[in-house]
Design an enzyme around this catalytic site. Sequence first.
Site, PDB file in Angstrom:
ATOM      1  CB  THR A  65     -16.876  33.643  17.258  1.00 37.81           C
ATOM      2  OG1 THR A  65     -16.693  32.904  16.058  1.00 37.81           O
ATOM      3  CG2 THR A  65     -17.549  34.965  16.931  1.00 37.81           C
ATOM      4  CE  LYS A  69     -13.119  30.501  18.055  1.00 34.01           C
ATOM      5  NZ  LYS A  69     -13.267  29.106  17.625  1.00 34.01           N
ATOM      6  CG  ASN A  90     -14.697  28.278  22.627  1.00 31.96           C
ATOM      7  OD1 ASN A  90     -14.439  28.112  23.826  1.00 31.96           O
ATOM      8  ND2 ASN A  90     -15.402  27.407  21.933  1.00 31.96           N
ATOM      9  CG  ASP A 105     -13.914  25.292  19.429  1.00 34.91           C
ATOM     10  OD1 ASP A 105     -15.164  25.367  19.460  1.00 34.91           O
ATOM     11  OD2 ASP A 105     -13.191  26.181  18.956  1.00 34.91           O
ATOM     12  CE1 TYR A 223     -23.116  27.020  11.441  1.00 36.27           C
ATOM     13  CE2 TYR A 223     -21.273  25.840  12.396  1.00 36.27           C
ATOM     14  CZ  TYR A 223     -21.947  27.014  12.165  1.00 36.27           C
ATOM     15  OH  TYR A 223     -21.450  28.196  12.652  1.00 36.27           O
TER      16      TYR A 223
END
Length: 283
Positions: A65, A69, A90, A105, A223
């Site tokens: 992360t 990356k 990732n 992703d 999120y």
Amino acid sequence: MNIIPKLAGVCGWPIHHSLSPVLHNYWLKQAGIAGAYIPFAVSPEDAIDAFRALKRTSIMGVNVTLPLKGQAFQAGDIATDDAQKLGVANCLYKSKGQLVAHNTDMEGFAAPLLERMGANQLQNGSALVIGAGGASRAVLGALLSLGVPEICLTNRTDAKAEDLVSQVDVPSLYAVPWAQREIAVARADLIINASAAGMAGKRALDISLADARSNALIYDLIYTPRVTPLMKEAESRGLQTLGGLEMLIAQARPSFRLFYGQLPPAEADPTEILFDALRTGIR
Ligand code: NAP
């Protein structure tokens, strides 16, 4: 008989906030696999050496992360097509003695979208992408692979959207000035927030959905919170929404398979334990 546990993990700097250990360890337990998934703090200066050293360990692979990356991509002996498209990785895993740089992703973004809209609808509609950072690149890559025929990109800093459009350089993708973002809202069947605006502790996204099409889907990659201010506005206008947790889960599923040799059990839904971890801060 000794069972050798299968080990994998996630590398970042910092890493304590990552939800990936909660997710993968839940799936390991549900699948009955003897293994563990561990957070590793890796300093950016040492990251390439640390990643290359994976080949000399029994660790099956790692997710990677921010901000590592780019180093993960460089460290790989080879890179998959998806990693090459984005120029960042990732996920690092070992195959036939080689370290493979991969990126999940695009798949993670596309899977919940396809479930909700279907390929046919996507291939006959138009999308508006808000934001021009790392997440936006994955979103654009996925939308292009899915064959979305018209994609507008807008970003608070116009120059960054224009740069990204000229790097990708395909006729179906064009930049819309931030000042005209609401005109673009009115033309889109799919509106994606790939910006950081609306995250807990940050300002809400300054875009009105008043002119959005009544059948538009609003997909917010954020999120935390679970329902962002943009999703709240969409819901109050009767529009459909999709939150970022679906993407988080969908990008983790292929990594789990690469590390542990099987997909997570289909019936094991980690949504609630992830929200518990977000709410309590316990990882
Ligand atoms: P990034 O590279 O730092 O890019 C941030 C983007 O947000 C930039 O385009 C920036 O615009 C824009 N932005 C920041 N504050 C803004 C504001 N107040 N108003 C309008 N635009 C604003 O970040 P990233 O890695 O692309 O991540 C973006 C978001 O996607 C984050 O919220 C992240 O949590 C989410 N994400 C989710 C997943 C998932 O699995 N669900 C995966 C990846 C990322 P400027 O260029 O003007 O600064």
